[in-house]
Design an enzyme around this catalytic site. Structure first.
Site, PDB file in Angstrom:
ATOM      1  N   TYR A  53      51.158  61.315  21.612  1.00  0.00           N
ATOM      2  CA  TYR A  53      49.884  61.833  22.120  1.00  0.00           C
ATOM      3  C   TYR A  53      48.913  62.046  20.961  1.00  0.00           C
ATOM      4  O   TYR A  53      49.161  62.885  20.092  1.00  0.00           O
ATOM      5  CB  TYR A  53      50.160  63.161  22.835  1.00  0.00           C
ATOM      6  CG  TYR A  53      49.066  63.649  23.760  1.00  0.00           C
ATOM      7  CD1 TYR A  53      47.903  62.925  23.978  1.00  0.00           C
ATOM      8  CD2 TYR A  53      49.227  64.860  24.434  1.00  0.00           C
ATOM      9  CE1 TYR A  53      46.932  63.392  24.841  1.00  0.00           C
ATOM     10  CE2 TYR A  53      48.255  65.337  25.301  1.00  0.00           C
ATOM     11  CZ  TYR A  53      47.107  64.599  25.500  1.00  0.00           C
ATOM     12  OH  TYR A  53      46.152  65.080  26.356  1.00  0.00           O
TER      13      TYR A  53
ATOM     14  N   LYS B 276      49.208  57.768  24.036  1.00  0.00           N
ATOM     15  CA  LYS B 276      48.225  58.370  24.940  1.00  0.00           C
ATOM     16  C   LYS B 276      47.103  58.948  24.092  1.00  0.00           C
ATOM     17  O   LYS B 276      47.338  59.742  23.181  1.00  0.00           O
ATOM     18  CB  LYS B 276      48.880  59.478  25.771  1.00  0.00           C
ATOM     19  CG  LYS B 276      47.928  60.157  26.748  1.00  0.00           C
ATOM     20  CD  LYS B 276      48.633  61.274  27.508  1.00  0.00           C
ATOM     21  CE  LYS B 276      47.670  61.948  28.480  1.00  0.00           C
ATOM     22  NZ  LYS B 276      48.278  63.092  29.167  1.00  0.00           N
TER      23      LYS B 276
END
Length: 309
Positions: free
Chosen positions: A138, A163
């Site tokens: 992330y 992400k």
């Protein structure tokens, strides 16, 4: 648990955690929320992540949430968990996730410290090597990987996706054009529908949808119109739903979580507006603004199943 080295695609569900009047997790409400997401065709469940108030969960609560999510989902879609914070706790949560049959996890930023790229690499490496689960990295806050570090990390077979929650598209272009489809690319920006038209040409085919917790059919209509190049429908949903909700979301810190709970309560799902500090509940004025938006949205874009306000 699936052995597939493949990230989920499409619209990703990030359930909130309902709390009762005593501040404890309301399991029946959580089960209903997950079932609602599955019934509406979301392609994956991400439990105990940012919208699930990861920061405020005890170890026992975290483990129970993972158990419930895996049980309720029952293999219909992949289940991912949130891991992060200090490296020891992140590894512990990854191992809990593996123990209870999750498909993978989303690695949230390390606690507070902004490390050099070498330090971030070692942080991710330690977590990734602790299990055989799929790992999604992330890009967020104090954990933003540059190309050299990410290239080393994608050599681990567990890494299936990145992400992005930063919105640095100079960096995104460099990463996606260099690494390409060796991994998947997920849009994790706040209210990801707002930015998805920018992300699709870069190779991002998936996003986390906050509004899917209460109006998943509208998020689906938006995504399908986007993929078809139906600009008029995209513009209409922007004007009627996405941008008005996003304006409210930006009015107070923490609304990325508490506004979801308000929306769910408005459409009749079994959840209260209770949140854990430092997040605050939605103010009465903003709650009524959201209710008015949803009333008009549900009239113009009715779901297959009746929703009661």
């Amino acid at each position: 648990m699936s052995n597939q080295r493949q990230a989920p695609s499409g619209i990703l569900g990030f359930p909130i955690v309902p709390f009762n009047e005593n501040g404890n997790i309301e399991e029946k409400g959580l089960i209903r929320n997950i079932e609602f997401l599955l019934d509406n065709g979301l392609e994956a469940i991400f439990i105990a992540c940012g919208s699930g108030e990861f920061h405020a969960l005890s170890r026992k609560e975290y483990e129970r949430l993972v158990e419930l999510a895996v049980s309720v989902t029952d293999g219909r879609v992949p289940v991912y968990t949130g891991v992060g914070g200090n490296v020891s706790e992140a590894i512990e949560k990854a191992q809990i996730s593996e123990k209870h049959g999750a498909d993978g996890y989303l690695i949230l930023p390390p606690y507070l410290i902004e490390g050099e790229q070498e330090g971030l690499y070692e942080y991710y490496k330690a977590i990734i090597q602790s299990t055989e689960l799929n790992a999604i990295l992330y890009q967020r806050a104090n954990a933003v990987l540059q190309l050299d570090a990410l290239q080393k990390l994608v050599e681990f077979p567990q890494v299936v996706a990145v992400k992005d929650g930063v919105g640095n598209n100079d960096l995104n272009i460099e990463l996606t054009q260099t690494i390409g489809n060796r991994i998947a690319w997920l849009n994790g920006m706040p209210m990801a529908e707002v930015t998805m038209p920018v992300y699709i040409p870069l190779g991002f085919n998936s996003y986390s949808s906050a509004i899917s917790n209460y109006i998943p059919h509208i998020s689906r209509q938006f995504y399908e119109a986007l993929l078809k190049g139906d600009k008029q429908s995209v513009n209409n949903i922007y004007e009627d739903v996405i941008l008005p909700i996003n304006r409210i979301r930006k009015k107070r810190k923490g609304y990325a979580v508490s506004l979801i709970k308000a929306g769910m309560e408005i459409v009749g799902l079994p959840v209260s507006r209770a949140v854990r500090p430092p997040i605050v509940e939605v103010e009465h004025e903003h709650y009524n603004e959201l209710k008015a938006i949803l009333k008009k949205a549900l009239e113009k874009y009715p779901p297959n199943k009746k929703v009661s306000l």
